[in-house]
Structure formats: structure tokens, C-alpha cells
Write a protein that holds these residues in place. Sequence first.
Motif, PDB file in Angstrom:
ATOM      1  N   VAL A   1       1.199  -1.071  -0.411  1.00 35.11           N
ATOM      2  CA  VAL A   1       0.143   0.251  -0.080  1.00 35.11           C
ATOM      3  C   VAL A   1       0.691   1.280   0.410  1.00 35.11           C
ATOM      4  O   VAL A   1       0.490   2.186  -0.945  1.00 35.11           O
ATOM      5  CB  VAL A   1      -1.161   0.019   1.055  1.00 35.11           C
ATOM      6  N   ALA A   2       2.032   1.814   1.191  1.00 38.07           N
ATOM      7  CA  ALA A   2       2.831   2.573   1.194  1.00 38.07           C
ATOM      8  C   ALA A   2       3.671   2.269  -0.482  1.00 38.07           C
ATOM      9  O   ALA A   2       3.392   3.730  -1.042  1.00 38.07           O
ATOM     10  CB  ALA A   2       3.928   2.483   1.941  1.00 38.07           C
ATOM     11  N   GLU A   3       3.766   1.673  -1.093  1.00 38.25           N
ATOM     12  CA  GLU A   3       4.268   1.707  -2.531  1.00 38.25           C
ATOM     13  C   GLU A   3       3.285   2.430  -3.192  1.00 38.25           C
ATOM     14  O   GLU A   3       3.960   2.676  -3.919  1.00 38.25           O
ATOM     15  CB  GLU A   3       4.712   0.784  -2.669  1.00 38.25           C
ATOM     16  N   LYS A   4       2.503   1.947  -3.880  1.00 35.99           N
ATOM     17  CA  LYS A   4       1.416   2.215  -4.642  1.00 35.99           C
ATOM     18  C   LYS A   4       1.323   3.610  -3.978  1.00 35.99           C
ATOM     19  O   LYS A   4       0.628   4.460  -5.142  1.00 35.99           O
ATOM     20  CB  LYS A   4       0.272   1.304  -4.072  1.00 35.99           C
ATOM     21  N   LEU A   5       0.873   3.883  -3.325  1.00 38.58           N
ATOM     22  CA  LEU A   5       0.548   5.397  -2.814  1.00 38.58           C
ATOM     23  C   LEU A   5       1.832   6.453  -3.248  1.00 38.58           C
ATOM     24  O   LEU A   5       1.399   7.880  -3.714  1.00 38.58           O
ATOM     25  CB  LEU A   5       0.006   5.953  -1.008  1.00 38.58           C
ATOM     26  N   SER A   6       2.936   5.836  -2.804  1.00 32.77           N
ATOM     27  CA  SER A   6       3.889   6.699  -3.367  1.00 32.77           C
ATOM     28  C   SER A   6       4.064   7.133  -4.665  1.00 32.77           C
ATOM     29  O   SER A   6       4.368   7.678  -5.064  1.00 32.77           O
ATOM     30  CB  SER A   6       5.020   5.803  -2.413  1.00 32.77           C
ATOM     31  N   ALA A   7       3.440   5.209  -5.048  1.00 33.49           N
ATOM     32  CA  ALA A   7       4.026   6.063  -7.257  1.00 33.49           C
ATOM     33  C   ALA A   7       2.829   6.415  -7.220  1.00 33.49           C
ATOM     34  O   ALA A   7       3.159   7.183  -8.125  1.00 33.49           O
ATOM     35  CB  ALA A   7       4.193   4.580  -7.469  1.00 33.49           C
TER      36      ALA A   7
ATOM     37  N   GLY B   1       2.259   9.446  -5.876  1.00 32.79           N
ATOM     38  CA  GLY B   1       3.038  10.870  -6.025  1.00 32.79           C
ATOM     39  C   GLY B   1       2.003  11.451  -4.298  1.00 32.79           C
ATOM     40  O   GLY B   1       3.032  12.359  -4.170  1.00 32.79           O
ATOM     41  N   LEU B   2       1.793  10.706  -4.150  1.00 32.86           N
ATOM     42  CA  LEU B   2       1.212  10.851  -2.176  1.00 32.86           C
ATOM     43  C   LEU B   2       1.984  10.294  -1.299  1.00 32.86           C
ATOM     44  O   LEU B   2       3.254   9.407  -0.979  1.00 32.86           O
ATOM     45  CB  LEU B   2      -0.427   9.883  -1.885  1.00 32.86           C
ATOM     46  N   ALA B   3       2.433  11.503  -0.284  1.00 34.49           N
ATOM     47  CA  ALA B   3       2.660  11.718   1.345  1.00 34.49           C
ATOM     48  C   ALA B   3       2.569  10.351   2.011  1.00 34.49           C
ATOM     49  O   ALA B   3       1.672  10.133   2.157  1.00 34.49           O
ATOM     50  CB  ALA B   3       2.580  12.170   1.390  1.00 34.49           C
ATOM     51  N   VAL B   4       3.165   9.703   1.930  1.00 39.00           N
ATOM     52  CA  VAL B   4       2.975   8.222   3.048  1.00 39.00           C
ATOM     53  C   VAL B   4       4.008   8.474   4.117  1.00 39.00           C
ATOM     54  O   VAL B   4       5.211   8.971   4.821  1.00 39.00           O
ATOM     55  CB  VAL B   4       3.322   7.075   3.131  1.00 39.00           C
ATOM     56  N   ARG B   5       2.594   7.861   5.797  1.00 45.37           N
ATOM     57  CA  ARG B   5       3.672   8.091   6.893  1.00 45.37           C
ATOM     58  C   ARG B   5       3.692   6.503   7.415  1.00 45.37           C
ATOM     59  O   ARG B   5       2.417   5.772   6.957  1.00 45.37           O
ATOM     60  CB  ARG B   5       3.291   8.378   7.834  1.00 45.37           C
ATOM     61  N   VAL B   6       5.017   5.830   7.593  1.00 44.21           N
ATOM     62  CA  VAL B   6       4.617   4.029   7.886  1.00 44.21           C
ATOM     63  C   VAL B   6       4.558   3.849   9.581  1.00 44.21           C
ATOM     64  O   VAL B   6       5.342   4.918   9.921  1.00 44.21           O
ATOM     65  CB  VAL B   6       6.247   3.636   7.407  1.00 44.21           C
ATOM     66  N   GLY B   7       3.533   3.413   9.815  1.00 44.53           N
ATOM     67  CA  GLY B   7       3.339   3.172  11.126  1.00 44.53           C
ATOM     68  C   GLY B   7       3.600   2.047  11.755  1.00 44.53           C
ATOM     69  O   GLY B   7       2.765   0.674  11.381  1.00 44.53           O
ATOM     70  N   SER B   8       5.102   1.712  12.685  1.00 44.21           N
ATOM     71  CA  SER B   8       5.366   0.870  13.169  1.00 44.21           C
ATOM     72  C   SER B   8       6.813   1.463  14.373  1.00 44.21           C
ATOM     73  O   SER B   8       7.201   2.208  14.144  1.00 44.21           O
ATOM     74  CB  SER B   8       6.259   0.194  12.005  1.00 44.21           C
ATOM     75  N   ARG B   9       7.117   0.153  15.016  1.00 47.31           N
ATOM     76  CA  ARG B   9       7.800   0.544  16.080  1.00 47.31           C
ATOM     77  C   ARG B   9       8.715   0.912  15.779  1.00 47.31           C
ATOM     78  O   ARG B   9       9.337   2.368  16.393  1.00 47.31           O
ATOM     79  CB  ARG B   9       8.023  -0.181  16.918  1.00 47.31           C
ATOM     80  N   SER B  10       9.289   0.921  14.707  1.00 45.94           N
ATOM     81  CA  SER B  10      10.644   1.656  14.460  1.00 45.94           C
ATOM     82  C   SER B  10      10.343   2.717  13.057  1.00 45.94           C
ATOM     83  O   SER B  10      11.313   3.574  12.615  1.00 45.94           O
ATOM     84  CB  SER B  10      11.181   0.444  13.342  1.00 45.94           C
ATOM     85  N   GLY B  11       9.609   2.938  12.782  1.00 47.88           N
ATOM     86  CA  GLY B  11       9.008   4.409  11.654  1.00 47.88           C
ATOM     87  C   GLY B  11       9.423   5.311  12.431  1.00 47.88           C
ATOM     88  O   GLY B  11       9.803   6.040  14.149  1.00 47.88           O
TER      89      GLY B  11
END
Length: 275
Positions: free
Chosen positions: A24-30, A32-42
Motif C-alpha cells: 500500500v505504501a509503495e502504491k501510494l508513493s507511486a 505521488g502521495l505522502a506516506v508515513r509508515v506506522g511501526s515501532r521503528s517508524g
Amino acid sequence: MTSTTQNIRTTLVIGGTGKTGRRVAEKLSAQGLAVRVGSRSGEPAFDWNEPDTWVPALEGVDRVYVTYYPDLAFPGAAEQVGAFAKVAVETGARRLVLLSGRGEEAAEISENNLKASGADWTIVRSSWFNQNFNESFFLEPVLAGEIALPTADAVEAFVDADDIADVVVAALTDDKHIGKTYELSGPRLLSYSDVAAELSKATGRQITYVSVTNEEYRAVLRQNGLPEEFADLFTMILDGRNAHLVHGVEEALGRKPKDFADFAREAAATGVWDV
């Protein structure tokens, strides 16, 4: 690009390093949309078990792909999802797309709690992923040539993670999906013996399926440091509740879902199952 993408700020993808979240993150970025990854390492970190991390992760976000680990059917999930959805709406992230499970009554409680937040919601209910066999807990058994599970001859409509991600991205970027529940499956029902046969064909190696008891599988989970509750998810396969095809991929995207044989052939070509 839909007519609504110009107005999208940032999308928080919870579990953005996981099987569907990464896609999902890759497809949104493709797009041109801004993405924030929600994870403990984010950056900032997001942790379901630490509510203090939720608001920082939601800052500047107007929509969220909500995935819950280990599973929405696990104790406490519904309460956390409901609480998070309320916080998300209060901070301006009204557009919530939840990954749920087909036939999971406990997951429906999470769905209802998310809806109760007042969000503009879409529910995406998924069958078991094809990618469980090359990116997750079935990878090692495939490499070893033996898949031992407590599923007898029950069948499942395995669905591809890329199909799930495409539906999620559509739901995040086009308002026509608001208020919809999509149930996703692949195009045919397969037993685990059928899966082993498809994997054998794709890899050129003999891969077999062995039926074990629930208790035997629990012991394997314990040995590998995994939650024993995963074994209970197989009861939903055994009772036949998902032993039929659904058509959410076609409804949301207007195309057919990927077949397991095509997935297996493409995955084998990457060398992931080479031994």
C-alpha cells in the motif's frame, strides 16, 4: 489518479513494513502521495500497545490504513482499534480503511468499534494471503518440502496481497468506497494439498501437505516462539465458513483477482524457494 487525490495530505499506513502495508505504501508513493509508515521503528514510532505514540503518528495525517497485529480476533484488539479510531477522527484523520478477516466474529467487533468513531470508513475483509507461503510463516515449511497444518482437506480461497493492496489504495484515494465492505478472495478454492501441488509445479520440487492435530500444531508454534492462538484461526477453515468465493476485488476494481498458480510461478522466479 482520482479526483480526490489532489486533496490528500498524508496517509498513515499502520504495519507499513508488512505484507499488505508495504505494498500500500509503495502504491501510494507511486501516485505521488505522502506516506508515513506506522511501526515501532517508524519516525515517529507507532505502537498499538502504547497509546501515547498514536497522536504523534497521526500529526498532519488525514487518512489511515489500519492493520492490527497479530490479528483482530485476538483479545484486546477491538478495544484498541476503537480507541485508536476515536483518536484518529479527533485529530483530523477521518478516512479509515480497516483490514479485517473473512468470517471472524471477533474481527467484526473491531469493525463496529471503528465505525462508531464517526470515521469515513471502508472495511476490507481478506482470506488467507498467497504471500504466507513466500514472505511469512509458511516459507520455511515450503523450503523443507513439507507443509504440516491442522486443516485436513478443508478449502480456502487464497487471495494475493497485491490485490488486497490495490483495493485498499482505491479505498484510500476515492470517496466512492466510503461506507463499503469488500470481501476479498482469489478466483478458486484450494485445499492445502492443492496448494502443495501448485508449489511443486512452480518449484520443480516435491512439496507435500501433512495433516496434523491442533495440539501438534500448537506445539510447533510454541517451539518457534509464536502465539498459540494462531492455531485457533485454522478452525475457521475447518468449519467451512469461508469455503466459497467472494467478489470484492471485482466490485472494487472491476477486474479479476490473481490466481494462486500465477502467484506461485512469479514467486518461484524470484528464487525465494530455491534450496
